[in-house]
Design an enzyme around this catalytic site. Structure first.
Site, PDB file in Angstrom:
ATOM      1  N   LYS A   1      62.373  47.617  38.209  1.00 58.10           N
ATOM      2  CA  LYS A   1      61.147  46.794  38.215  1.00 58.10           C
ATOM      3  C   LYS A   1      59.944  47.669  38.559  1.00 58.10           C
ATOM      4  O   LYS A   1      59.986  48.447  39.517  1.00 58.10           O
ATOM      5  CB  LYS A   1      61.310  45.643  39.211  1.00 58.10           C
TER       6      LYS A   1
ATOM      7  N   ASP B   1      63.779  48.024  42.577  1.00 57.92           N
ATOM      8  CA  ASP B   1      62.349  48.342  42.514  1.00 57.92           C
ATOM      9  C   ASP B   1      62.103  49.841  42.431  1.00 57.92           C
ATOM     10  O   ASP B   1      62.704  50.617  43.180  1.00 57.92           O
ATOM     11  CB  ASP B   1      61.655  47.848  43.792  1.00 57.92           C
TER      12      ASP B   1
ATOM     13  N   GLU C   1      55.578  47.598  38.958  1.00 55.99           N
ATOM     14  CA  GLU C   1      54.411  46.733  39.178  1.00 55.99           C
ATOM     15  C   GLU C   1      53.225  47.246  38.373  1.00 55.99           C
ATOM     16  O   GLU C   1      52.859  48.428  38.495  1.00 55.99           O
ATOM     17  CB  GLU C   1      54.036  46.730  40.670  1.00 55.99           C
TER      18      GLU C   1
ATOM     19  N   GLU D   1      54.597  36.989  40.836  1.00 51.50           N
ATOM     20  CA  GLU D   1      54.528  36.733  42.285  1.00 51.50           C
ATOM     21  C   GLU D   1      53.185  36.103  42.639  1.00 51.50           C
ATOM     22  O   GLU D   1      52.122  36.633  42.276  1.00 51.50           O
ATOM     23  CB  GLU D   1      54.718  38.066  43.053  1.00 51.50           C
TER      24      GLU D   1
ATOM     25  N   ASP E   1      61.455  46.745  47.161  1.00 53.21           N
ATOM     26  CA  ASP E   1      60.825  47.711  48.076  1.00 53.21           C
ATOM     27  C   ASP E   1      60.226  46.973  49.279  1.00 53.21           C
ATOM     28  O   ASP E   1      59.676  47.583  50.194  1.00 53.21           O
ATOM     29  CB  ASP E   1      59.815  48.621  47.366  1.00 53.21           C
ATOM     30  N   SER E   2      60.412  45.636  49.306  1.00 52.28           N
ATOM     31  CA  SER E   2      60.141  44.860  50.523  1.00 52.28           C
ATOM     32  C   SER E   2      60.941  45.418  51.688  1.00 52.28           C
ATOM     33  O   SER E   2      60.650  45.128  52.848  1.00 52.28           O
ATOM     34  CB  SER E   2      60.482  43.381  50.304  1.00 52.28           C
TER      35      SER E   2
HETATM   36  O1  KIV Z   1      60.122  43.889  46.958  1.00 52.36           O
HETATM   37  C1  KIV Z   1      60.479  42.719  46.783  1.00 52.36           C
HETATM   38  O2  KIV Z   1      61.289  42.147  47.521  1.00 52.36           O
HETATM   39  C2  KIV Z   1      59.900  42.001  45.649  1.00 52.36           C
HETATM   40  C3  KIV Z   1      59.965  40.506  45.702  1.00 52.36           C
HETATM   41  C4  KIV Z   1      58.929  39.998  46.648  1.00 52.36           C
HETATM   42  C5  KIV Z   1      59.859  39.919  44.367  1.00 52.36           C
HETATM   43  O3  KIV Z   1      59.371  42.601  44.767  1.00 52.36           O
END
Ligand code: KIV
Length: 265
Positions: free
Chosen positions: A113, A85, A115, A182, A46-47
């Site tokens: 994934k 994510d 968090e 992270e 989600d970056s």
């Molecule tokens: O969103 C993302 O790219 C991530 C990485 C920083 C691990 O979660």
């Protein structure tokens, strides 16, 4: 014929003490290049809210955004394992998590994934019992940036570190099949990697995790003017995207990345 990597591939690599390499990607063309160079895992992070959409955090990313980019990556990645994510507030309850995880799995993810720590136990059990493999993201969890008051290293305090080790153990017991750490001290990441029998992927977590992930814009030096301490511009070193990816993969496998200057104590 190209053999698709699965969680079994990454489990075996952990058992054999072979390091796996991962990059974020958000579209077919980059996914294809990374895949052809032999990257083990692609993360649709989600970056993308920051590197593609230009926001200052990841909170504005929607499940539709993630599904779209997951579909794009899935059509380019023939051999890499695909992790996607779950965005902010799409897994606040186990029911909501099931609905939204299904969207990403149907878009082509092999694992999702999430968090968070102790509060995620029930959600992780619910998802894994319904055949959704889960990666638990601990340490600096960017969706909590406003709780942390900025992007800060996590786990330097002994109590927080002890709690993070216990959280990793509990989340794996709840059903998580991977852990991502992270921005934590290298010694803490080493302890967590030894404490759980699932693959642990690190970013800014030292050299002793089972795998390393970086954001593609950082390794290609196209992030807006700033490369985090834990990352490295491989394009500047090689002058070619394919060579940059190969060098990253080789350095991870040889444990020469991350080097001391990329590590938090
Ligand atoms: O969103 C993302 O790219 C991530 C990485 C920083 C691990 O979660």
């Amino acid at each position: 014929m190209t053999k698709k990597k699965t969680i079994t591939t990454l489990n075996k690599m952990k058992l054999n003490n072979e390091k796996f390499s991962a990059l974020t990607a958000y579209d077919t063309s980059f996914a294809q290049i990374f895949d052809e160079q032999g990257i083990d895992m692609i993360l649709i992070g989600d970056s993308l809210g920051m590197v593609l959409q230009g926001h200052s955090d990841t909170l504005k990313v929607s499940i539709d955004d993630m599904a779209y980019h997951t579909r794009c990556v899935a059509s380019g990645a023939k051999q890499a394992f695909i992790l996607a994510d779950m965005p902010f507030m799409t897994y606040a309850t186990p029911e909501q998590a099931c609905e939204n995880a299904a969207i990403l799995m149907q878009a082509g993810a092999q694992m999702v994934k999430l968090e968070g720590a102790a509060w995620l136990k029930e959600t992780i059990t619910t998802l894994s019992q319904r055949s959704v493999p889960v990666c638990a993201h601990l340490g600096l969890t960017p969706q909590s940036v406003h709780v942390f008051g900025g992007y800060k290293i996590q786990g330097r305090n002994n109590d927080v570190a002890e709690q993070m080790i216990q959280d990793a153990i509990d989340l794996v017991e709840a059903g998580a099949q991977m852990v991502l750490l992270e921005c934590v001290p290298a010694s803490l990441a080493q302890a967590i990697s030894a404490a759980v029998d699932v693959p642990v992927c690190g970013i800014g977590a030292g050299v002793d995790t089972d795998g390393q992930v970086l954001v593609m814009h950082d390794i290609l030096g196209i992030s807006s003017g700033y490369i985090p301490k834990f990352s490295k511009n491989y394009l500047a070193k090689t002058g070619d995207i394919r060579k940059a990816v190969t060098q990253f993969i080789n350095e991870v496998s040889e444990k020469s990345f991350p080097a001391p200057e990329h590590i938090f104590e």
